[in-house]
Design a protein around this motif. Structure first.
Motif, PDB file in Angstrom:
ATOM      1  N   ASN A  84       0.834  -1.196   0.000  1.00 33.43           N
ATOM      2  CA  ASN A  84       0.000   0.000   0.000  1.00 33.43           C
ATOM      3  C   ASN A  84       0.869   1.247   0.000  1.00 33.43           C
ATOM      4  N   SER A  85       0.253   2.362  -0.338  1.00 35.20           N
ATOM      5  CA  SER A  85       0.951   3.654  -0.354  1.00 35.20           C
ATOM      6  C   SER A  85       2.262   3.569  -1.115  1.00 35.20           C
ATOM      7  N   LEU A  86       2.203   3.007  -2.287  1.00 32.76           N
ATOM      8  CA  LEU A  86       3.412   2.764  -3.060  1.00 32.76           C
ATOM      9  C   LEU A  86       4.082   4.059  -3.486  1.00 32.76           C
ATOM     10  N   LYS A  87       5.399   4.009  -3.505  1.00 34.18           N
ATOM     11  CA  LYS A  87       6.234   5.140  -3.877  1.00 34.18           C
ATOM     12  C   LYS A  87       7.076   4.771  -5.090  1.00 34.18           C
ATOM     13  N   PRO A  88       7.506   5.753  -5.867  1.00 33.22           N
ATOM     14  CA  PRO A  88       8.377   5.442  -7.003  1.00 33.22           C
ATOM     15  C   PRO A  88       9.618   4.657  -6.601  1.00 33.22           C
ATOM     16  N   GLU A  89      10.145   4.891  -5.411  1.00 32.92           N
ATOM     17  CA  GLU A  89      11.325   4.176  -4.965  1.00 32.92           C
ATOM     18  C   GLU A  89      11.059   2.705  -4.645  1.00 32.92           C
ATOM     19  N   ASP A  90       9.791   2.290  -4.664  1.00 31.63           N
ATOM     20  CA  ASP A  90       9.463   0.877  -4.525  1.00 31.63           C
ATOM     21  C   ASP A  90       9.624   0.114  -5.829  1.00 31.63           C
ATOM     22  N   THR A  91       9.867   0.825  -6.907  1.00 35.32           N
ATOM     23  CA  THR A  91      10.046   0.183  -8.203  1.00 35.32           C
ATOM     24  C   THR A  91      11.220  -0.783  -8.152  1.00 35.32           C
ATOM     25  N   ALA A  92      10.966  -2.031  -8.499  1.00 32.95           N
ATOM     26  CA  ALA A  92      11.988  -3.069  -8.419  1.00 32.95           C
ATOM     27  C   ALA A  92      11.414  -4.367  -8.949  1.00 32.95           C
ATOM     28  N   VAL A  93      12.297  -5.333  -9.132  1.00 33.81           N
ATOM     29  CA  VAL A  93      11.867  -6.708  -9.323  1.00 33.81           C
ATOM     30  C   VAL A  93      11.744  -7.336  -7.944  1.00 33.81           C
ATOM     31  N   TYR A  94      10.605  -7.924  -7.672  1.00 31.13           N
ATOM     32  CA  TYR A  94      10.338  -8.527  -6.377  1.00 31.13           C
ATOM     33  C   TYR A  94      10.471 -10.037  -6.467  1.00 31.13           C
ATOM     34  N   TYR A  95      11.234 -10.600  -5.533  1.00 33.94           N
ATOM     35  CA  TYR A  95      11.527 -12.025  -5.524  1.00 33.94           C
ATOM     36  C   TYR A  95      10.967 -12.689  -4.276  1.00 33.94           C
ATOM     37  N   CYS A  96      10.387 -13.830  -4.465  1.00 33.98           N
ATOM     38  CA  CYS A  96       9.934 -14.682  -3.386  1.00 33.98           C
ATOM     39  C   CYS A  96      11.023 -15.694  -3.061  1.00 33.98           C
ATOM     40  N   ALA A  97      11.193 -16.009  -1.777  1.00 30.87           N
ATOM     41  CA  ALA A  97      12.208 -16.961  -1.357  1.00 30.87           C
ATOM     42  C   ALA A  97      11.673 -17.856  -0.248  1.00 30.87           C
ATOM     43  N   ALA A  98      12.229 -19.065  -0.159  1.00 36.85           N
ATOM     44  CA  ALA A  98      11.809 -20.036   0.844  1.00 36.85           C
ATOM     45  C   ALA A  98      13.024 -20.643   1.523  1.00 36.85           C
ATOM     46  N   ALA A  99      12.897 -20.919   2.812  1.00 39.78           N
ATOM     47  CA  ALA A  99      13.980 -21.523   3.578  1.00 39.78           C
ATOM     48  C   ALA A  99      13.422 -22.468   4.628  1.00 39.78           C
ATOM     49  N   TYR A 100      14.143 -23.552   4.860  1.00 43.04           N
ATOM     50  CA  TYR A 100      13.762 -24.440   5.941  1.00 43.04           C
ATOM     51  C   TYR A 100      14.034 -23.783   7.287  1.00 43.04           C
ATOM     52  N   TYR A 101      15.107 -23.027   7.335  1.00 41.59           N
ATOM     53  CA  TYR A 101      15.475 -22.325   8.559  1.00 41.59           C
ATOM     54  C   TYR A 101      16.240 -21.055   8.225  1.00 41.59           C
TER      55      TYR A 101
END
Length: 124
Positions: A84-101
């Motif tokens: 929410n309330s997105l700003k131009p500086e939020d522009t990016a490629v967003y990556y999802c990641a997973a970890a067991y720990y």
């Protein structure tokens, strides 16, 4: 055959909202810590948000606190990032990641699996 697939990115005006999704094919999704990271043009990878196995614990990068919310639906093997309330500086490629720990959500090298990313562009 482990796969994380992000979706929901796109172009939005400053002040608007987007909801990203990450669908995971990994076994025992509910036992994994999940995180979101982002990389802006010319910048390094930055921590956005992380969430525990149960969803009972979350953490956020300083730049998104109060604006972004991470959540997960273990029945659907999916993690979300409400922005929410997105700003131009939020522009990016967003990556999802997973970890067991992970010791800390922000520690990117602790994550075992990564998605290919989804582009978020915020116009002024």
């Amino acid at each position: 055959q482990v796969q994380l697939v992000e979706s929901g990115g796109g172009l939005v005006q400053a002040g608007g909202s987007l909801r990203l999704s990450c669908a995971a094919s990994l076994r025992a999704f509910s036992t994994h810590v999940m995180g979101w990271f982002r990389q802006a043009p010319g910048k390094g990878r930055a921590f956005v948000a992380g969430i525990s196995w149960s969803g009972g614990s979350t953490g956020y990068g300083d730049s998104v606190k109060g604006r972004f919310t991470i959540s997960r639906d273990n029945a659907k093997n999916t993690v979300y990032l409400q922005m929410n309330s997105l700003k131009p500086e939020d522009t990016a490629v967003y990556y999802c990641a997973a970890a067991y720990y992970v010791r800390n959500y922000y520690n990117a090298p602790s994550y075992d699996y990564w998605g290919q990313g989804t582009q978020v562009t915020v116009s002024s």
